[in-house]
Design a protein around this motif. Structure first.
Motif, PDB file in Angstrom:
ATOM      1  N   TYR A 150       0.844  -1.199   0.000  1.00  0.00           N
ATOM      2  CA  TYR A 150       0.000   0.000   0.000  1.00  0.00           C
ATOM      3  C   TYR A 150       0.876   1.245   0.000  1.00  0.00           C
ATOM      4  O   TYR A 150       1.923   1.287   0.656  1.00  0.00           O
ATOM      5  N   PRO A 196      -1.914   0.893 -12.986  1.00  0.00           N
ATOM      6  CA  PRO A 196      -3.057   0.390 -12.222  1.00  0.00           C
ATOM      7  C   PRO A 196      -4.110  -0.253 -13.119  1.00  0.00           C
ATOM      8  O   PRO A 196      -4.320   0.187 -14.255  1.00  0.00           O
ATOM      9  N   ARG A 220      -5.629   0.487  -7.858  1.00  0.00           N
ATOM     10  CA  ARG A 220      -5.474  -0.952  -7.608  1.00  0.00           C
ATOM     11  C   ARG A 220      -4.591  -1.538  -8.695  1.00  0.00           C
ATOM     12  O   ARG A 220      -4.765  -1.239  -9.880  1.00  0.00           O
ATOM     13  N   TYR A 221      -3.640  -2.389  -8.288  1.00  0.00           N
ATOM     14  CA  TYR A 221      -2.681  -2.972  -9.224  1.00  0.00           C
ATOM     15  C   TYR A 221      -2.854  -4.480  -9.304  1.00  0.00           C
ATOM     16  O   TYR A 221      -3.396  -5.121  -8.396  1.00  0.00           O
ATOM     17  N   GLY A 224      -1.942  -6.899  -6.474  1.00  0.00           N
ATOM     18  CA  GLY A 224      -2.608  -6.727  -5.198  1.00  0.00           C
ATOM     19  C   GLY A 224      -2.274  -5.427  -4.483  1.00  0.00           C
ATOM     20  O   GLY A 224      -2.937  -5.059  -3.508  1.00  0.00           O
ATOM     21  N   THR A 225      -1.243  -4.724  -4.950  1.00  0.00           N
ATOM     22  CA  THR A 225      -0.895  -3.443  -4.343  1.00  0.00           C
ATOM     23  C   THR A 225      -2.044  -2.443  -4.513  1.00  0.00           C
ATOM     24  O   THR A 225      -2.725  -2.435  -5.544  1.00  0.00           O
ATOM     25  N   GLN A 226      -2.242  -1.616  -3.489  1.00  0.00           N
ATOM     26  CA  GLN A 226      -3.248  -0.561  -3.549  1.00  0.00           C
ATOM     27  C   GLN A 226      -2.609   0.764  -3.166  1.00  0.00           C
ATOM     28  O   GLN A 226      -1.570   0.802  -2.496  1.00  0.00           O
TER      29      GLN A 226
END
Length: 336
Positions: A150, A196, A220-221, A224-226
């Motif tokens: 994150y 994203p 949002r990627y 799972g990264t935000q």
């Protein structure tokens, strides 16, 4: 070989007076050669503050001067496209204030024009030249906090002067263009340029001026990264960004274009006991930040003199413009 780039300044905007020209005057490979405004009186007033060799009462006159190697464009956002194109036709290299363009296709056309004319173009994000964010990126890339999960970036201020161009929709005003562009840039840089797969955004609009005065963007990627961006022209002033990983977090409580000694914290090795986090290891990093604007001018001048690649690349600028455009569209904002 020429040792200094002759710079021309197109306009008398505050950012030019307060930050970029003072930075240029410190650069060892740059020369403040010419200043232009839309009238001789304003141009002479600025030249009275800084030692320019030439003063022009129109932008066209400055562009016609064959001794000008590069121009800096601090004009309102909606005028960037017109004057980048004109400067390119005049065979001048161009450093243009952020955001370079009002949307991605416009940015692509600006780069096409410059490539056709054989001149360089770089978006002026001075903070990207600073040792501060470069050190943060180094720590992220070294895996100190593990896989990034994150990121968040905040840039806020209170604008009291409603006559300011930031409140002028026709000139490309609003918090998205003026503030959120920093947040999106920082998030993109720290994620290594990931694109994203989801962009959501919300905006607070000023009904009198038709511009957004605050906004939140969620990214949002695929891995799972935000990420989250908050930008505002009517909130207590703050510059801050943070990166949270599986094994730690980095917190940077510094304005984007900060100077002098800056500190940020990396926290790792915490032990969770029920809802409490115990025994965290906090490492404070101290970074000396020269004037980012000096570093920016020097870097772009090296690009001209020595063939170095612009630090803020075409790919980065267009990608960030695409994200910002998606966010504004999702927030229901119609661009100029």
């Amino acid at each position: 070989m020429k040792k200094k780039v002759n710079w021309g300044i197109l306009g008398c905007a505050k950012i030019a007076r307060v930050r970029t020209i003072p930075g240029l005057l410190q650069a060892d490979n740059a020369n403040l050669y010419a200043i232009a405004s839309r009238g001789m009186q304003k141009a002479q007033a600025l030249a009275g503050m800084f030692p320019a060799e030439k003063v022009y009462g129109s932008y066209e006159e400055l562009l016609a001067d064959e001794n000008v190697d590069a121009v800096y464009i601090p004009l309102p956002n909606a005028l960037h496209f017109e004057w980048v194109e004109k400067a390119a036709r005049a065979k001048k290299h161009i450093l243009c204030e952020k955001p370079l363009a009002l949307h991605a296709k416009q940015a692509e056309e600006m780069y096409r024009r410059c490539e056709t004319e054989g001149v360089l173009l770089m978006e002026a994000f001075a903070y990207r030249h600073a040792p501060l964010i470069q050190k943060v990126k180094e720590i992220v890339d070294a895996g100190v906090i593990g896989k990034v999960k994150y990121l968040e970036s905040h840039l806020t201020d209170v604008l009291d002067d409603m006559s300011n161009i930031r409140m002028n929709r026709e000139l490309g005003g609003g918090a998205f263009y003026d503030m959120a562009c920093y947040n999106i840039s920082a998030i993109s840089y720290l994620t290594g340029g990931k694109i994203p797969i989801g962009v959501r955004a919300f905006a607070e609009m000023d009904s009198n001026y038709g511009v957004d005065v605050s906004n939140t963007t969620l990214l949002r990627y695929e891995d799972g990264t935000q990420a989250a961006s908050y930008a505002s022209l009517n909130s207590y002033a703050r510059g801050y960004y943070a990166v949270v990983g599986e094994k730690g977090r980095i917190e940077v409580p510094c304005n984007f274009n900060c100077r002098n000694i800056q500190k940020f914290t990396v926290t790792t090795e915490g032990v969770t006991n029920n809802v409490e986090i115990l025994e965290e290891r906090k490492t404070e990093y101290t970074v000396m930040c020269p004037d980012n604007y000096k570093l920016e001018v020097e870097q772009f001048s090296r690009c001209i003199l020595e063939g170095e690649a612009p630090l803020v690349s075409k790919k980065e600028t267009i990608q960030n413009a695409e994200i910002l455009e998606q966010a504004m569209t999702d927030a229901g904002i119609k661009r100029v």
